[in-house]
Write a protein that holds these residues in place. Structure first.
Motif, PDB file in Angstrom:
ATOM      1  N   PRO A 203       8.268 -13.745 -22.746  1.00  0.00           N
ATOM      2  CA  PRO A 203       9.269 -13.231 -21.803  1.00  0.00           C
ATOM      3  C   PRO A 203       8.660 -12.962 -20.434  1.00  0.00           C
ATOM      4  O   PRO A 203       7.542 -12.446 -20.318  1.00  0.00           O
ATOM      5  N   SER A 204       9.418 -13.313 -19.400  1.00  0.00           N
ATOM      6  CA  SER A 204       8.874 -13.189 -18.049  1.00  0.00           C
ATOM      7  C   SER A 204       9.656 -12.228 -17.177  1.00  0.00           C
ATOM      8  O   SER A 204       9.235 -11.913 -16.075  1.00  0.00           O
ATOM      9  N   TYR A 205      10.795 -11.739 -17.649  1.00  0.00           N
ATOM     10  CA  TYR A 205      11.632 -10.908 -16.778  1.00  0.00           C
ATOM     11  C   TYR A 205      12.035  -9.608 -17.487  1.00  0.00           C
ATOM     12  O   TYR A 205      12.069  -9.531 -18.712  1.00  0.00           O
ATOM     13  N   PHE A 206      12.340  -8.609 -16.676  1.00  0.00           N
ATOM     14  CA  PHE A 206      12.958  -7.389 -17.169  1.00  0.00           C
ATOM     15  C   PHE A 206      14.468  -7.517 -16.978  1.00  0.00           C
ATOM     16  O   PHE A 206      14.937  -8.215 -16.067  1.00  0.00           O
ATOM     17  N   LEU A 207      15.220  -6.819 -17.805  1.00  0.00           N
ATOM     18  CA  LEU A 207      16.679  -6.935 -17.781  1.00  0.00           C
ATOM     19  C   LEU A 207      17.315  -5.571 -17.558  1.00  0.00           C
ATOM     20  O   LEU A 207      16.807  -4.547 -18.028  1.00  0.00           O
ATOM     21  N   ALA A 272      11.710  -6.306 -21.456  1.00  0.00           N
ATOM     22  CA  ALA A 272      12.202  -4.960 -21.787  1.00  0.00           C
ATOM     23  C   ALA A 272      13.499  -4.733 -21.028  1.00  0.00           C
ATOM     24  O   ALA A 272      13.805  -5.445 -20.063  1.00  0.00           O
ATOM     25  N   PHE A 273      14.264  -3.738 -21.474  1.00  0.00           N
ATOM     26  CA  PHE A 273      15.522  -3.375 -20.813  1.00  0.00           C
ATOM     27  C   PHE A 273      15.284  -2.112 -19.995  1.00  0.00           C
ATOM     28  O   PHE A 273      14.695  -1.142 -20.478  1.00  0.00           O
ATOM     29  N   MET A 289      17.831  -2.686 -28.046  1.00  0.00           N
ATOM     30  CA  MET A 289      16.958  -2.420 -29.198  1.00  0.00           C
ATOM     31  C   MET A 289      17.421  -3.210 -30.421  1.00  0.00           C
ATOM     32  O   MET A 289      16.595  -3.634 -31.237  1.00  0.00           O
ATOM     33  N   ALA A 290      18.735  -3.411 -30.552  1.00  0.00           N
ATOM     34  CA  ALA A 290      19.230  -4.235 -31.658  1.00  0.00           C
ATOM     35  C   ALA A 290      18.746  -5.675 -31.532  1.00  0.00           C
ATOM     36  O   ALA A 290      18.672  -6.402 -32.518  1.00  0.00           O
ATOM     37  N   SER A 291      18.405  -6.082 -30.306  1.00  0.00           N
ATOM     38  CA  SER A 291      17.832  -7.407 -30.070  1.00  0.00           C
ATOM     39  C   SER A 291      16.327  -7.419 -30.287  1.00  0.00           C
ATOM     40  O   SER A 291      15.692  -8.478 -30.179  1.00  0.00           O
ATOM     41  N   GLY A 292      15.749  -6.261 -30.530  1.00  0.00           N
ATOM     42  CA  GLY A 292      14.323  -6.170 -30.801  1.00  0.00           C
ATOM     43  C   GLY A 292      13.458  -5.975 -29.575  1.00  0.00           C
ATOM     44  O   GLY A 292      12.229  -6.073 -29.663  1.00  0.00           O
ATOM     45  N   ILE A 293      14.073  -5.679 -28.415  1.00  0.00           N
ATOM     46  CA  ILE A 293      13.242  -5.465 -27.218  1.00  0.00           C
ATOM     47  C   ILE A 293      13.186  -3.973 -26.884  1.00  0.00           C
ATOM     48  O   ILE A 293      14.154  -3.233 -27.121  1.00  0.00           O
ATOM     49  N   PRO A 294      12.071  -3.512 -26.328  1.00  0.00           N
ATOM     50  CA  PRO A 294      11.942  -2.095 -25.983  1.00  0.00           C
ATOM     51  C   PRO A 294      12.739  -1.725 -24.745  1.00  0.00           C
ATOM     52  O   PRO A 294      13.174  -2.594 -23.979  1.00  0.00           O
ATOM     53  N   ASP A 332       3.288  -3.073 -21.364  1.00  0.00           N
ATOM     54  CA  ASP A 332       2.609  -4.016 -22.246  1.00  0.00           C
ATOM     55  C   ASP A 332       3.508  -4.308 -23.448  1.00  0.00           C
ATOM     56  O   ASP A 332       3.615  -3.495 -24.368  1.00  0.00           O
ATOM     57  N   ALA A 333       4.161  -5.469 -23.450  1.00  0.00           N
ATOM     58  CA  ALA A 333       5.122  -5.801 -24.516  1.00  0.00           C
ATOM     59  C   ALA A 333       4.452  -5.959 -25.872  1.00  0.00           C
ATOM     60  O   ALA A 333       5.107  -5.790 -26.917  1.00  0.00           O
TER      61      ALA A 333
END
Length: 371
Positions: A203-207, A272-273, A289-294, A332-333
């Motif tokens: 992943p390269s971007y924050f959302l 990350a979101f 978080m349901a998508s698995g991202i912090p 740090d993902a």
């Protein structure tokens, strides 16, 4: 028991409307009362029994509902609910003020005590995009509405808060106790997405995303991205969108309104979101978080109940672009386990909400009948 649902209005789509849809699924034959209903904006409500107030027939009610603010208490009290044993209101403003039969039960699912009358009243007036004379005339109107709102809260038999944050506000502004049932999140929409550690490329971007309004502080995200050059994608539309676009540099991408499928893809592809605002609960961080991202969130409101530091995300203390930028730079993902994040989010699912609210209302009704 014969049950009716009351919602404030149906002219803008947000978290409260997702809750309403879940309530309608619990009691599918119950009619829904709302001040105004814009059917073009809510195709998912087509065919449902939606009953509106007299404001629906007034000019520009669907596009400029705020013009009729002084009429909303009268319109809410105008619903004839005499045939119903139980009323469930979904309220962040007026719907808790309905008048029910003296032997009926009124349960209010409270998204928050009315923000522009209580916790956000000063910022609401300051940020209102209206001529100066309108702003000058508004405080006496709000004072009158505040007194009505306080009295309207006394008509509720039982309050259900959507978070511990809202429970505290209900106690402070209305002097009432409440029970917490977290709102529903459609986590199944994200169940088939790949877990983050299996995604390629990295992943390269924050959302970030949601309704683009001033209090959600997307300006902090734009400024942090401008200063650091970190790629950020923002979905959603709203009144501050043009101002944010004008301010953003090329590494900030505005996506506008996106489909549920596209939104799920964006979550799955993000590092990350970002959640820099105080929300009563905050559905989008749970979706992330349901998508698995912090989630990187300000340590206020619902995020403090849904984000576990070091496990499902990070919380920052100062609501400033500087502190947000520092977290984005240091993020740090690889520290996070996508499967563990997703497992935590499963606590907030739709079926859990429906079961908890249905049990709550039926139990309260049985207790009422035994008196």
């Amino acid at each position: 028991m014969k049950l009716a649902i009351v919602h404030d209005h149906l002219v803008q789509d947000g978290g409260a409307e997702k809750v309403l849809e879940a309530i309608q699924e619990i009691w599918p034959s119950a009619p829904t009362y709302a001040l105004v209903f814009d059917a073009r904006r809510f195709p998912s409500f087509a065919g449902k029994d939606i009953r509106t107030s007299f404001i629906q027939r007034l000019p520009f009610a669907k596009t400029n509902l705020q013009w009729y603010l002084p009429l909303m208490p009268t319109a809410t009290e105008g619903y004839d609910l005499r045939e119903f044993d139980v009323v469930v209101s979904s309220s962040s403003a007026f719907s808790k003020g309905v008048i029910t039969r003296d032997d009926a039960l009124h349960v209010c699912y409270c998204h928050t005590p009315t923000r522009y009358l209580w916790s956000d009243t000063h910022s609401y007036v300051a940020e209102l995009r209206q001529p100066r004379f309108v702003k000058a005339a508004l405080p006496p109107v709000l004072s009158a509405l505040r007194m009505w709102d306080r009295q309207a809260a006394d008509r509720v038999d039982a309050f259900v808060a959507n978070s511990e944050t809202v429970k505290r506000r209900i106690a402070k502004y209305y002097g009432r106790t409440s029970d917490v049932i977290h709102p529903p999140v459609d986590i199944h929409r994200f169940a088939n997405l790949p877990t983050p550690d299996s995604r390629l490329p990295t992943p390269s971007y924050f959302l970030a995303g949601g309704r683009l309004v001033a209090y959600k502080r997307y300006d902090l995200i734009v400024e942090a991205a401008n200063r650091t050059g970190i790629p950020v994608k923002i979905f959603g539309t709203g009144p501050v969108e043009q101002a944010l676009r004008a301010r953003a540099k090329g590494n900030v991408e505005f996506l506008g309104r996106v489909s549920p499928e596209r939104q799920a893809e964006l979550y799955a592809g993000a590092k990350a979101f970002i959640h820099p605002q105080e929300e009563d609960f905050g559905i989008t961080p749970v979706e992330a978080m349901a998508s698995g991202i912090p989630v990187i969130a300000w340590r206020r409101g619902g995020a403090t109940e849904t984000v576990i530091e070091g496990v499902t995300g990070e919380l920052f203390d100062e609501q400033s672009w500087e502190e947000l930028a520092d977290h984005l730079i240091r993020f740090d993902a690889t520290r996070y386990d996508g499967a563990a994040i997703r497992a935590h989010a499963s606590r907030f699912g739709l079926e859990r909400f429906k079961a908890e609210l249905k049990t709550y209302v039926e139990r309260a009704w049985e207790e009422r009948r035994r008196r």
